[in-house]
Design a protein around this motif. Structure first.
Motif, PDB file in Angstrom:
ATOM      1  N   UNK A 181      14.366 -11.812  17.689  1.00 12.47           N
ATOM      2  CA  UNK A 181      13.813 -12.936  17.062  1.00 12.47           C
ATOM      3  C   UNK A 181      12.259 -13.157  17.144  1.00 12.47           C
ATOM      4  N   UNK A 182      11.728 -13.023  18.140  1.00 11.05           N
ATOM      5  CA  UNK A 182      10.269 -13.149  18.263  1.00 11.05           C
ATOM      6  C   UNK A 182       9.480 -12.141  17.304  1.00 11.05           C
ATOM      7  N   UNK A 183       9.900 -10.707  17.290  1.00 13.16           N
ATOM      8  CA  UNK A 183       9.538  -9.785  16.100  1.00 13.16           C
ATOM      9  C   UNK A 183       9.781 -10.327  14.772  1.00 13.16           C
ATOM     10  N   UNK A 184      10.842 -10.623  14.622  1.00 11.40           N
ATOM     11  CA  UNK A 184      11.279 -11.283  13.138  1.00 11.40           C
ATOM     12  C   UNK A 184      10.642 -12.361  12.766  1.00 11.40           C
ATOM     13  N   UNK A 185      10.151 -13.517  13.564  1.00  7.79           N
ATOM     14  CA  UNK A 185       9.471 -14.439  13.405  1.00  7.79           C
ATOM     15  C   UNK A 185       7.782 -13.851  13.045  1.00  7.79           C
ATOM     16  N   UNK A 195      10.527 -20.416   5.453  1.00  7.14           N
ATOM     17  CA  UNK A 195      11.774 -20.781   6.007  1.00  7.14           C
ATOM     18  C   UNK A 195      12.197 -19.799   7.058  1.00  7.14           C
ATOM     19  N   UNK A 196      12.222 -18.354   6.590  1.00  3.07           N
ATOM     20  CA  UNK A 196      12.730 -17.120   7.418  1.00  3.07           C
ATOM     21  C   UNK A 196      12.209 -17.367   8.759  1.00  3.07           C
ATOM     22  N   UNK A 197      10.632 -17.530   8.929  1.00  5.09           N
ATOM     23  CA  UNK A 197      10.136 -17.783  10.228  1.00  5.09           C
ATOM     24  C   UNK A 197      10.505 -18.956  11.012  1.00  5.09           C
ATOM     25  N   UNK A 198      10.697 -20.108  10.351  1.00  5.14           N
ATOM     26  CA  UNK A 198      11.103 -21.208  10.850  1.00  5.14           C
ATOM     27  C   UNK A 198      12.757 -20.768  11.654  1.00  5.14           C
ATOM     28  N   UNK A 225       4.522 -24.012  17.007  1.00  5.71           N
ATOM     29  CA  UNK A 225       4.774 -22.918  15.885  1.00  5.71           C
ATOM     30  C   UNK A 225       5.828 -23.262  14.943  1.00  5.71           C
ATOM     31  N   UNK A 226       7.001 -23.751  15.692  1.00 10.08           N
ATOM     32  CA  UNK A 226       7.955 -24.252  14.813  1.00 10.08           C
ATOM     33  C   UNK A 226       7.713 -25.398  13.732  1.00 10.08           C
ATOM     34  N   UNK A 227       6.756 -26.257  14.407  1.00  8.32           N
ATOM     35  CA  UNK A 227       6.540 -27.353  13.543  1.00  8.32           C
ATOM     36  C   UNK A 227       5.580 -26.930  12.152  1.00  8.32           C
ATOM     37  N   UNK A 228       4.915 -25.949  12.389  1.00 16.68           N
ATOM     38  CA  UNK A 228       4.036 -25.431  11.435  1.00 16.68           C
ATOM     39  C   UNK A 228       4.952 -24.722  10.453  1.00 16.68           C
ATOM     40  N   UNK A 229       5.818 -23.921  11.014  1.00 17.17           N
ATOM     41  CA  UNK A 229       6.635 -22.985  10.063  1.00 17.17           C
ATOM     42  C   UNK A 229       7.386 -24.064   9.138  1.00 17.17           C
ATOM     43  N   UNK A 230       7.948 -25.255   9.994  1.00 19.00           N
ATOM     44  CA  UNK A 230       8.820 -26.501   9.049  1.00 19.00           C
ATOM     45  C   UNK A 230       8.075 -27.081   8.187  1.00 19.00           C
ATOM     46  N   UNK A 231       6.551 -27.411   8.539  1.00 22.39           N
ATOM     47  CA  UNK A 231       6.112 -28.091   7.768  1.00 22.39           C
ATOM     48  C   UNK A 231       5.501 -27.229   6.193  1.00 22.39           C
TER      49      UNK A 231
END
Length: 267
Positions: A181-185, A195-198, A225-231
């Motif tokens: 999941x870390x690599x996928x992100x 969206x995929x990264x989030x 990190x998740x906040x940035x991706x979601x935004x």
């Protein structure tokens, strides 16, 4: 012996080599040869000795390579020296050592394990094509799930670096481990697939700390990190849910201003 005592191992080894070479019929010649092997081994593996500086260790290894112990001890000498060279950014020299080990010293699972280390060095040196070649050359053995996963993840990273991210992601499509999941992100982030990264980052998110407990620096960074991706993905509902779960902890944490800017005020 005197050279060794004053910290001049090269001169000590050369003296022993001369003794063994000039007096081949003497009983002392065999003793000198045995002393050479022991001294060479101890220079790299004896914990009581101060470690050799990496460049000195490499020079000694290249001059007296024939003294490398057989079996596991010899492999440990090479791997320790390669690790030291990586630490000082001599990646090409580290790769050369590990490549020789994979090509001539190892078989089976050990070859696969060291092949993975070689692939990692190539990736650090920005040579993804060589990394894939190293994995291909060192495969074929029946491996543990851990080693197999490590090699697969290295191949995914190499494919992404070769601008073949879809091929890499396909290899971990069914892998829901933390490393995958870390690599996928990371790959989806580089592709700006927010969206995929989030979604991948959400799987890495630790549970919020209990009331009154501080959030760690690492966990706070994960939330950011998740906040940035979601935004960037425009996933407002998911961002509101994140604020609901982590708002109180983030408000007292090391990234409070950044979280307030991204997710709004929890109050």
């Amino acid at each position: 012996t005197l050279y060794d005592k004053v910290g001049k191992p090269r001169q000590a080894l050369r003296s022993l080599r001369r003794a063994a070479t000039y007096f081949p019929d003497s009983a002392a010649a065999g003793q000198a040869a045995a002393r050479m092997r022991t001294l060479f081994r101890d220079l790299y593996l004896d914990p009581a000795r101060p470690p050799l500086p990496p460049l000195e260790g490499l020079a000694l290894y290249e001059e007296f390579r024939e003294l490398t112990p057989a079996g596991a001890e010899g492999n440990e000498v090479i791997e320790r020296l390669a690790d030291q060279l990586v630490d000082i950014d001599l990646l090409d020299r580290a790769a050369a050592l590990l490549d020789h080990q994979v090509g001539y010293r190892l078989q089976g699972t050990e070859k696969a394990r060291v092949g993975a280390r070689l692939a990692l060095v190539y990736l650090l040196d920005r040579k993804p094509g060589e990394a894939i070649a190293a994995l291909d050359r060192s495969g074929g053995a029946e491996l543990s799930a851990e080693v197999e996963a490590q090699r697969r993840h290295l191949r995914v990273r190499a494919l992404a670096d070769l601008d073949r991210p879809e091929d890499g992601l396909a290899l971990i499509a069914e892998d829901d481990s933390q490393d995958a999941n870390r690599l996928r992100a990371e790959i989806l982030w580089r592709q700006r697939d927010w969206q995929g990264a989030a979604e991948a980052l959400a799987r890495l998110l630790p549970p919020p700390p209990a009331a009154g407990e501080a959030i760690s620096q690492a966990d706070s960074q994960q939330v950011i990190n998740l906040s940035v991706a979601l935004t960037l993905a425009g996933m407002d509902k998911a961002l509101a849910d994140l604020r609901e779960r982590y708002g109180a902890a983030m408000a007292a944490g090391p990234h409070k201003e950044a979280f307030a800017l991204l997710a709004g005020d929890a109050a």
